[in-house]
Design a protein around this motif. Structure first.
Motif: not given
Length: 320
Positions: A34-38, A40-63
């Protein structure tokens, strides 16, 4: 100065609150589409999408820089369309000992109001408040809203090959806290009764303040703040009317009626409230505004200026 703080801001969107929440809580891995300029990716490292305690990893562009963040989902409130992320690894932890972000979507009219809150602890006093990061998530929210609104319009009229653009709302609010060592009533008194002294305290930000009507410290007084902000590298002016003073709660509200801010905002109102906290105080700034057009950005740099000014005043009050 305290290393702890909180910044907040609202953005109005046209998409339903539950749709916006569902994208962040259950489908954050779609955000890069949806917003590739901001993002670049979001990956699930632990748990399940939409569940408390799950760990996710973001690639993004800031400043203008590529960055990463690993976050744990601390809380999800499906009823109130709220989700809280806590940063546990990544670039943010080079400046902050801890940072927690909560995004809540609330139904408003035919659309929603999205409220972002960032609570943090800096590694040292020279680290700025995360206002540019706050602006980043507000801009990201707008990108997501455009996507969700377009998708909803296409569902309603699937045979119409016209892309309907989502006009962004012009109203908004940004907020932030700063902890100071000075007593709340002393901080309030300098803003409500002695603003003409501020230029002596923080001459790098304020060059003058003159009373045009009324009496200092009374509602209805019109005060011409000649703020050579060194704000965005430009000297600026603003005439403000004192709309409200609450001495009991150490609060004062100014409404801008003339000046440079009117080149971008149809109206802007600023409230400063100091509340006792421990041996010092917590100063809360709120800026409510209506933009002249949707290309105007939220006044987060003005909010940062106010926080920096608060620190200058605190240093003066503590020394005095």
């Amino acid at each position: 100065m305290s290393l702890f703080g909180k910044v907040e801001a609202d953005v109005e969107i046209k998409a339903p609150a539950e749709k916006f929440h569902e994208l962040f809580s259950c489908r954050p891995h779609h955000i890069s589409n949806v917003s590739p300029g901001k993002v670049q990716g979001c990956a699930l490292h632990e748990g399940d999408w939409g569940k408390e305690g799950s760990v996710i990893f973001w690639d993004y562009v800031h400043d203008g820089k590529a960055k990463v963040a690993k976050e744990i989902i601390e809380a999800i409130d499906e009823k109130n369309n709220s989700i809280t992320f806590k940063v546990i690894e990544g670039d943010m932890l080079q400046e902050y000992k801890s940072l927690k972000a909560t995004v809540k979507a609330t139904a408003k009219g035919e659309g929603s109001l999205v409220h972002w809150t960032m609570e943090y602890e800096k590694l040292n006093e020279s680290i700025p408040e995360p206002n540019s990061l706050l602006q980043f998530v507000l801009d990201l929210s707008k990108d997501l809203d455009s996507h969700l609104t377009q998708a909803e319009n296409e569902l309603k009229t699937p045979k119409t090959p016209i892309l309907l653009s989502a006009k962004m709302p012009l109203f908004g609010k940004v907020e932030a806290d700063v902890e100071i060592k000075a007593p709340a009533e002393n901080f309030h008194e300098i803003f409500s009764c002695r603003p003409h002294h501020i230029s002596n305290v923080s001459p790098g930000i304020i060059q003058g303040c003159a009373l045009h009507e009324g009496d200092r410290g009374n509602e209805g007084s019109v005060i011409n703040w000649v703020w050579d902000y060194v704000h965005d590298g430009k000297a600026k002016v603003a005439k403000e009317v004192i709309e409200a003073i609450d001495k009991k709660n150490n609060s004062v509200t100014f409404k801008v009626i003339e000046g440079d801010l009117m080149e971008e905002y149809k109206n802007i109102k600023i409230t400063i409230q100091a509340t006792p906290k421990g041996k010092g105080s917590l100063v809360h700034w709120t800026m409510e505004y209506e933009k002249l057009h949707e290309n105007i950005v939220e006044p987060n740099t003005l909010l940062q200026l106010a926080l920096d000014l608060s620190k200058d005043l605190d240093a003066h009050l503590v020394q005095a």
